[in-house]
Scaffold this motif. Structure first.
Motif, PDB file in Angstrom:
ATOM      1  N   LEU A 123      -3.155  -4.806   6.871  1.00  0.00           N
ATOM      2  CA  LEU A 123      -2.042  -5.491   5.687  1.00  0.00           C
ATOM      3  C   LEU A 123      -1.437  -4.343   5.299  1.00  0.00           C
ATOM      4  N   SER A 124      -0.148  -4.378   5.098  1.00  0.00           N
ATOM      5  CA  SER A 124       0.590  -2.941   4.693  1.00  0.00           C
ATOM      6  C   SER A 124       1.604  -3.674   3.769  1.00  0.00           C
ATOM      7  N   CYS A 125       2.037  -2.743   2.703  1.00  0.00           N
ATOM      8  CA  CYS A 125       3.070  -2.829   1.814  1.00  0.00           C
ATOM      9  C   CYS A 125       3.630  -1.541   1.457  1.00  0.00           C
ATOM     10  N   TYR A 126       4.960  -1.410   1.704  1.00  0.00           N
ATOM     11  CA  TYR A 126       5.711  -0.066   1.589  1.00  0.00           C
ATOM     12  C   TYR A 126       6.256   0.215  -0.027  1.00  0.00           C
ATOM     13  N   SER A 140      -3.934   3.626   5.193  1.00  0.00           N
ATOM     14  CA  SER A 140      -3.833   4.828   4.500  1.00  0.00           C
ATOM     15  C   SER A 140      -3.494   4.340   3.183  1.00  0.00           C
ATOM     16  N   SER A 141      -2.563   4.712   2.302  1.00  0.00           N
ATOM     17  CA  SER A 141      -2.242   4.393   1.010  1.00  0.00           C
ATOM     18  C   SER A 141      -1.458   3.369   0.971  1.00  0.00           C
ATOM     19  N   THR A 142      -0.456   3.086   1.794  1.00  0.00           N
ATOM     20  CA  THR A 142       0.279   1.894   2.008  1.00  0.00           C
ATOM     21  C   THR A 142      -0.516   0.669   2.387  1.00  0.00           C
ATOM     22  N   GLU A 143      -1.817   0.592   2.912  1.00  0.00           N
ATOM     23  CA  GLU A 143      -2.458  -0.239   3.413  1.00  0.00           C
ATOM     24  C   GLU A 143      -3.824  -0.500   2.299  1.00  0.00           C
ATOM     25  N   THR A 159      -0.904  -3.448  -5.332  1.00  0.00           N
ATOM     26  CA  THR A 159      -0.258  -2.632  -4.708  1.00  0.00           C
ATOM     27  C   THR A 159      -0.881  -1.069  -5.316  1.00  0.00           C
ATOM     28  N   LYS A 160      -0.991  -0.196  -4.414  1.00  0.00           N
ATOM     29  CA  LYS A 160      -1.122   1.216  -5.224  1.00  0.00           C
ATOM     30  C   LYS A 160      -0.078   1.560  -6.131  1.00  0.00           C
ATOM     31  N   SER A 161       1.152   1.236  -6.072  1.00  0.00           N
ATOM     32  CA  SER A 161       2.238   1.430  -7.002  1.00  0.00           C
ATOM     33  C   SER A 161       2.226   0.750  -8.359  1.00  0.00           C
TER      34      SER A 161
END
Length: 513
Positions: A123-126, A140-143, A159-161
């Motif tokens: 799963l990814s989120c940009y 990576s970080s976006t996942e 999310t990381k953000s």
């Protein structure tokens, strides 16, 4: 009933001995004997079920690498879904959960995770406002997402953000929830269910504790679980060999790749010294190969998948064999090297396995003309005769079979006498057929005095153990019990001996009760 079983066992075993008795001996063992061995499982390669207490101090212990989870939106009452198992945007539109709605955790920290789909995408989120997709082939970080969890297994996913995911009215999963969600039935709250939490191996322990704490736990375990006193006990009870499972990271000691913890090489050196002192031989068994050869915890799989068949993992495994052979080839306690434990028949094809075995055989022979090279049969739907037909090597080659009256529905409802009959009628005939195949020697490298019988008596266990000893003694290379120590009593060799459930010196005599 116990008297009837004992008389039947004795009669059948005497008949079998008269027909099939053939003398074999193994080079390097005293008195023209064969291997009478015990595995040192759960020591240098972890299996959580052998000693569960090793994992008890991990934060969030039910969310280790490989744990499978589902998420259900409390607002929509729908499950999060990777359509077609991955490869497109995530939906929140399913009434029930199956494989597409199940995600496997890759743990980053006790609160940060990556989610892998059944097809292997992440799963990814940009960024803020993005629609979550399942298209990334690596993580990576976006996942990476943070999970906030309350006591009722309700979760928020961030999310990381810092953006919270929410289930929208058009059934998408989007990183745009405004503010900080509470634990009511809002669009950013999900019910998390743990579908499976089955993997408790070296990867889970190292990544679960983190390096420093894992090192502390494993240093204590490796120095106390097996010691010189255990070798004295084995010698005193007629055991002449130990099979020692190791992981691929031993070749990179003292600083193996994360999350693995160094120190296994020192422990293996100690084992060789203790073995030599008590006239015991050692078989080094590559139990956990790079990428995992069977997806199980005892092959240090991160998430239950098999990644060993890549050329990189195969080459790395051969490097490990070269490292072990060069280090121990001239040690007087070395009996043999097992190239790979329990490759999966479903995931490891013969056209990958056989060339690996042939190359591994050549590597061992480069360092030793006489050390036994052991190749393990594939587990699952595979016949060991395939290895006899593979022309792997010409001298001191051994095929390892693992015999358990467990792990298969066939054994679930068998009575004690039916279990014993199976040993005589199926296992014994296979052993003698392979003995007669004029190829590699036969090794029953794992077996146990345990079954699916409920409330078996001591006499029934004695009969079952004696039957296995009689039959497996016919294997041309010998046998090795799984395992020396185990929290489950009947798997524990030491407990079996001390409590008279397994009678090594009496297995050729009838038991009358």
């Amino acid at each position: 009933m116990e008297l009837v079983i004992s008389k039947w066992v004795f009669a059948f075993s005497l008949f079998s001995w008269l027909i099939f008795s053939v003398a074999y001996s193994v080079e390097g063992l005293d008195e023209d004997s064969k291997v009478r061995g015990v595995n040192l499982g759960g020591w240098l390669v972890l299996e959580g079920w052998i000693k569960p207490s090793l994992f008890e101090g991990i934060p969030n212990p039910d969310m280790l690498d490989g744990t499978q989870v589902t998420f259900k939106s409390v607002k929509l009452q729908k499950y999060v879904c990777a359509e077609n198992g991955g490869g497109s945007d995530i939906s929140v539109n399913r009434d029930a959960a199956s494989s597409w709605e199940t995600f496997t955790l890759w743990r980053v920290s006790e609160s940060e995770f990556q989610f892998r789909t059944v097809q292997g995408q992440f799963l990814s989120c940009y960024g803020n406002g993005c629609v979550v997709s399942a298209t990334a082939k690596s993580a990576s970080s976006t996942e990476t997402f943070q999970i906030e969890r309350n006591n009722d297994d309700r979760v928020h996913i961030k999310t990381k953000s810092g953006a919270y995911l929410q289930a929208t009215i058009d059934n998408q999963l989007v990183a745009d929830y405004p503010g900080n969600p509470g634990w009511d039935d809002n669009a950013s709250t999900f019910d998390m269910s743990i579908v499976a939490n089955n993997l408790h191996g070296d990867y889970q322990l190292g990544n679960g504790y983190g390096h420093n704490k894992a090192k502390e736990v494993l240093e204590r375990h490796r120095s106390t679980f097996i010691d010189a006193g255990d070798f004295e006990f084995l010698h005193r009870n007629g055991i002449n060999t130990v099979r020692i499972p190791v992981g691929w990271w031993i070749a990179y000691d003292p600083n193996p790749p994360a999350p693995f913890i160094g120190g296994t090489l020192k422990a293996l050196d100690n084992a060789f010294s203790w073995a030599h002192a008590y006239k015991i031989k050692c078989i080094i068994d590559l139990h956990a190969a790079p990428g995992s050869q069977n997806g199980m915890e005892h092959s240090a799989s991160r998430d239950g998948t098999v990644g060993w068949t890549t050329s990189e993992s195969v080459s790395q495994s051969l490097h490990v064999i070269d490292f072990l052979a060069s280090r121990y080839a001239n040690h007087p306690a070395l009996l043999g090297i097992e190239l790979l434990n329990e490759p999966s028949a479903a995931s490891v094809p013969l056209d990958v396995l056989v060339p690996y075995y042939k190359h591994g055989y050549e590597i061992v022979r480069k360092h030793s003309p006489s050390a036994y090279v052991i190749v393990c049969q594939r587990i699952g739907n595979a016949n060991p005769i395939e290895l006899y037909q593979a022309d792997i090597g010409s001298h001191n080659l051994v095929v390892d079979l693992h015999y358990y009256n467990l792990f298969d529905p066939f054994f679930v409802n068998l009575s004690p006498i039916e279990n014993i009959r199976f040993i005589y009628e199926s296992r014994e005939s296979q052993i003698h057929a392979l003995n007669d195949a004029k190829g590699p020697l036969v090794f029953i490298g794992e077996w146990v005095n345990e079954w699916n019988v409920t409330n078996g008596t001591q006499a029934e266990y004695q009969d079952f153990g004696r039957t296995q000893l009689e039959v497996y003694d016919a294997a041309s290379f010998g046998w090795s019990y799984w395992t020396l120590k185990n929290d489950r009593e009947h798997w524990d060799f030491e407990w079996n001996i001390k409590n008279n459930y397994l009678q090594l010196s009496k297995h050729s005599e009838p038991i009358f009760n």
